[in-house]
Design a protein around this motif. Structure first.
Motif, PDB file in Angstrom:
ATOM      1  N   THR A 193      49.375  24.888 -84.524  1.00 35.08           N
ATOM      2  CA  THR A 193      48.558  25.277 -85.679  1.00 35.08           C
ATOM      3  C   THR A 193      47.147  24.713 -85.526  1.00 35.08           C
ATOM      4  O   THR A 193      46.160  25.422 -85.755  1.00 35.08           O
ATOM      5  CB  THR A 193      49.203  24.776 -86.986  1.00 35.08           C
ATOM      6  OG1 THR A 193      50.479  25.407 -87.124  1.00 35.08           O
ATOM      7  CG2 THR A 193      48.354  25.120 -88.198  1.00 35.08           C
ATOM      8  N   GLY A 196      45.452  26.773 -82.918  1.00 37.63           N
ATOM      9  CA  GLY A 196      45.526  28.229 -83.067  1.00 37.63           C
ATOM     10  C   GLY A 196      46.266  28.903 -81.924  1.00 37.63           C
ATOM     11  O   GLY A 196      45.960  30.040 -81.558  1.00 37.63           O
TER      12      GLY A 196
ATOM     13  N   GLY D 179      42.701  35.952 -90.676  1.00 37.23           N
ATOM     14  CA  GLY D 179      42.474  34.553 -90.326  1.00 37.23           C
ATOM     15  C   GLY D 179      42.775  33.617 -91.484  1.00 37.23           C
ATOM     16  O   GLY D 179      43.201  32.472 -91.279  1.00 37.23           O
ATOM     17  N   LYS D 183      45.839  30.887 -91.864  1.00 35.36           N
ATOM     18  CA  LYS D 183      45.615  29.491 -92.253  1.00 35.36           C
ATOM     19  C   LYS D 183      46.602  29.069 -93.346  1.00 35.36           C
ATOM     20  O   LYS D 183      47.219  27.999 -93.274  1.00 35.36           O
ATOM     21  CB  LYS D 183      44.181  29.322 -92.775  1.00 35.36           C
ATOM     22  CG  LYS D 183      43.830  27.899 -93.161  1.00 35.36           C
ATOM     23  CD  LYS D 183      42.796  27.853 -94.272  1.00 35.36           C
ATOM     24  CE  LYS D 183      43.350  28.449 -95.564  1.00 35.36           C
ATOM     25  NZ  LYS D 183      42.529  28.221 -96.757  1.00 35.36           N
ATOM     26  N   ARG D 210      48.747  34.971 -86.519  1.00 39.63           N
ATOM     27  CA  ARG D 210      47.992  34.232 -85.499  1.00 39.63           C
ATOM     28  C   ARG D 210      47.742  35.124 -84.275  1.00 39.63           C
ATOM     29  O   ARG D 210      46.637  35.121 -83.712  1.00 39.63           O
ATOM     30  CB  ARG D 210      48.760  32.967 -85.106  1.00 39.63           C
ATOM     31  CG  ARG D 210      47.897  31.980 -84.345  1.00 39.63           C
ATOM     32  CD  ARG D 210      48.657  30.726 -83.986  1.00 39.63           C
ATOM     33  NE  ARG D 210      48.988  29.919 -85.143  1.00 39.63           N
ATOM     34  CZ  ARG D 210      49.831  28.883 -85.115  1.00 39.63           C
ATOM     35  NH1 ARG D 210      50.416  28.551 -83.974  1.00 39.63           N
ATOM     36  NH2 ARG D 210      50.076  28.186 -86.204  1.00 39.63           N
ATOM     37  N   CYS D 213      44.929  37.421 -84.970  1.00 40.02           N
ATOM     38  CA  CYS D 213      43.610  36.794 -84.796  1.00 40.02           C
ATOM     39  C   CYS D 213      43.179  36.880 -83.338  1.00 40.02           C
ATOM     40  O   CYS D 213      42.024  37.181 -83.032  1.00 40.02           O
ATOM     41  CB  CYS D 213      43.643  35.332 -85.245  1.00 40.02           C
ATOM     42  SG  CYS D 213      43.889  35.140 -87.024  1.00 40.02           S
ATOM     43  N   LYS D 214      44.140  36.627 -82.435  1.00 33.67           N
ATOM     44  CA  LYS D 214      43.836  36.723 -81.004  1.00 33.67           C
ATOM     45  C   LYS D 214      43.497  38.154 -80.598  1.00 33.67           C
ATOM     46  O   LYS D 214      42.791  38.375 -79.632  1.00 33.67           O
ATOM     47  CB  LYS D 214      45.049  36.263 -80.177  1.00 33.67           C
ATOM     48  CG  LYS D 214      45.523  34.870 -80.448  1.00 33.67           C
ATOM     49  CD  LYS D 214      44.540  33.851 -79.953  1.00 33.67           C
ATOM     50  CE  LYS D 214      44.940  32.461 -80.420  1.00 33.67           C
ATOM     51  NZ  LYS D 214      43.904  31.476 -80.123  1.00 33.67           N
ATOM     52  N   GLU D 218      40.942  39.007 -86.728  1.00 31.50           N
ATOM     53  CA  GLU D 218      40.798  37.799 -87.544  1.00 31.50           C
ATOM     54  C   GLU D 218      39.958  38.023 -88.799  1.00 31.50           C
ATOM     55  O   GLU D 218      40.271  37.474 -89.855  1.00 31.50           O
ATOM     56  CB  GLU D 218      40.168  36.674 -86.704  1.00 31.50           C
ATOM     57  CG  GLU D 218      40.074  35.367 -87.465  1.00 31.50           C
ATOM     58  CD  GLU D 218      39.794  34.179 -86.555  1.00 31.50           C
ATOM     59  OE1 GLU D 218      39.577  34.396 -85.338  1.00 31.50           O
ATOM     60  OE2 GLU D 218      39.792  33.040 -87.046  1.00 31.50           O
TER      61      GLU D 218
END
Lengths: 235, 235, 235, 235
Positions: A193, A196, D179, D183, D210, D213-214, D218
């Motif tokens: 986490t 990321g 994103g 979180k 996650r 986001c990659k 994101e």
């Protein structure tokens, strides 16, 4: 080798702890598996007292510890690592300097995340095969000669009756507790986490071992994941 | 070795297929990875024509095929298996009779499910470690000497730059396509559903490779799961 | 409404089955949840006998059935659907023609996959909140007024003591069995594999309910997933 | 409403921060979503300056904020909460006192974990149904009248073309970024690890966002999970 962040920190910084009365010039070696932030903080205190600190977690389990064949993953100052090699080699056959303080933990946590994934994978594959009618010993032999082979299958197979002297041969008594790998996988989650980093398989493995703790397998060897997916039952 | 149930079935039973004009007494060996129900049906037809059928899927990949070191997992009549050993040993160093017809498939699918899990696990562990600041080569070395070691880490590491002559060394060209392991994991799902066997890790691995197919990695080696979790990007 | 593909097929095509002595011009309505291939096959046979077949699975559970407020998802010929509306509206307040034969099943299976996901999600969120010190009733109230609200939280909350007249109020007796949603999620897996559709959450939910069956919750309401994640224990 | 633990802490405790020159007797209201430990620490400092602190995270998204219909989940002293109600009701239609300091965060994080799970579930179910041949609008309508209904399906459907004025209608621009929910799900993981609470679905959802986001999503609305499972492609 202590079980979690708080206990380790307390042993050093608590009342009557290691840091009280520590001789200057000491090298502290700690083989617990904890968050890398723990040795990072302890190194600072050690340095302020003229001493040194290395994080030196291990891999290999009880079997390798008994035979002096552990792998030590070491984080901290390289020169200090070199000085500590004599002591560490008494229990380890492989000593690896992984980088600055905390990096031994990083390596250990990555290895154990993979271990937790592999063991659950072996348990699922063996259980599926046996339910399909395959002979367990033969399936293990095939996997161990094929692309599925891994430490969890070759050295520590979770299926009772296939190997002697492993936890699965004694109803999962002893060994590396489900509760401990659940803790290591929790540390992996925290690091993932923070950076990321996607770890879908690691995250699921973490949850499986956590569920096993709830199902009464917390202080059984983690290879009892085989038992868990078979019947979910309490031992 | 053909890619799916329908194609295999059609090669035998279709117009101008293998069964047309098959000489009595023939032994048919099929090394495709398919649902066990496919060889079961084909064996019946073969027998009705005075011939024999074995399912003979393999493990080892392109590398082992080239060196004649495949593992053959064979399902079908044991006497027929013994007659076929001469031919199979030309490409395989290990021939295992797994049981009745379809049982070669069962073993192969269990092994490949574990392979898919392990490879995703290695990719996650290596990526996490590198992001934490570990050296990739050193982390691989640690894992290969620890409890996380597995074929995917030792022989076929998914991180570019760590090993020569593996798909990760050539941008994941060639090798064992993501689309094919996704198919094998789909077969595993089907068998697990039919037998009510829990496969949480296998089910998630199945979905990861399926997502990779959507992300443009279908005809890249399955070790590109490392690339996928790093950035999800199309090659 | 019968529990699986084989039983449904057998009721129509077996000895003394529905198709024996079926009057020409009949409309057969089947509200089981099965693979779409089942009604597709049965419609062909019905048509060959001068009759008609609709797949008419429902949503709403026992509560909606008792009050005549089911949703019927219907697949098959539109004109036949229109003829059947009178009968269906006796138990349903909403009748939807979803497309050709099998499309009622497709809709039902998609809805139930989402239901299985939501219920597990509600169980996890409620359990986490309560362990963090929140009052269960208040957390439920917050969720039901926020973006997390869903049928599983509002109408069928899995936490004992928060709602009357739901399975969680009676130790998960009755209701919609874990074994049945596990079956529906297995059907979803099959359809997703056939169409190459990624369903990571659906795949994991499928495994959770399958694990629950192993843990002794197969014939308890599926909201017992709350109990399962709390302690994995057998009832 | 600030995006993470460090930024929130710094706004209060940093140079020229809120705590510098704070008038005694002030009530500080912070609607960021952060770890409960953040408001706990800030409350202590506020109290030491004769002031008060409440954590007041919200649910409802941009749409509810614009219409003054947010839900406020409040943690902290109950009497202070009562004094703050006038201000909070200007933007919120529902104000809930969840318990001591940090408990607003606990409630928010539990809700958002469920939201992240539901949205991914809706995306999977809608995508599967559409690939099976169902009409998207009709499937949405069925779900919204069935047991699968949830906020993500009814108010914020992720499939483009089904609803006006939602992010899916404008290529996922604006809204609640992937994103940010990643979180929040990371915070949920932390709390679940700390309390040993199993959250298998929450853990997987965390990894999916996650991965998004990659994959370049994101800063797109989190309902773009529909796009992600469809093709994994970067926008």
């Amino acid at each position: 080798m202590l079980p979690n962040n708080d206990i380790v920190t307390n042993v050093y910084t608590g009342k009557d702890g290691v840091f009280e009365g520590l001789q200057s010039g000491s090298i502290l070696l700690d083989s617990s598996t904890v968050d890398p932030s723990v040795p990072t903080a302890l190194e600072k205190i050690a340095n302020s007292k003229g001493s040194f600190f290395l994080d030196t977690p291990v891999s290999g389990g009880v079997i390798a510890a008994q035979s002096g064949e552990l792998t030590f993953m070491v984080g901290g100052d390289k020169q200090i690592f070199e000085k500590a090699q004599g002591v560490l080699s008494g229990m380890g056959k492989k000593l690896v300097h992984c980088g600055g303080i905390g990096m031994g933990q990083a390596a250990k946590i990555c290895n154990n995340m993979l271990l937790g994934i592999s063991m659950a994978g072996v348990a699922e594959a063996m259980n599926l095969g046996i339910r399909l009618g395959l002979d367990g010993k033969q399936l293990m032999d095939i996997i161990n000669n094929s692309t599925g082979r891994c430490w969890s299958s070759e050295i520590y197979n979770p299926v009772p009756g296939l190997m002697p002297n492993v936890p699965s041969a004694r109803d999962y008594e002893g060994g590396f507790y489900s509760g401990l790998i659940a803790k290591d996988l929790g540390l992996a989650q925290g690091l993932a986490t923070r950076t990321g980093s996607p770890i879908p398989m690691g995250a699921l493995a973490s949850q499986i071992y956590r569920l096993m703790c709830k199902a009464g397998l917390e202080v059984r060897d983690f290879s009892s994941v085989y038992k868990f997916i078979q019947d979910g039952q309490k031992i």
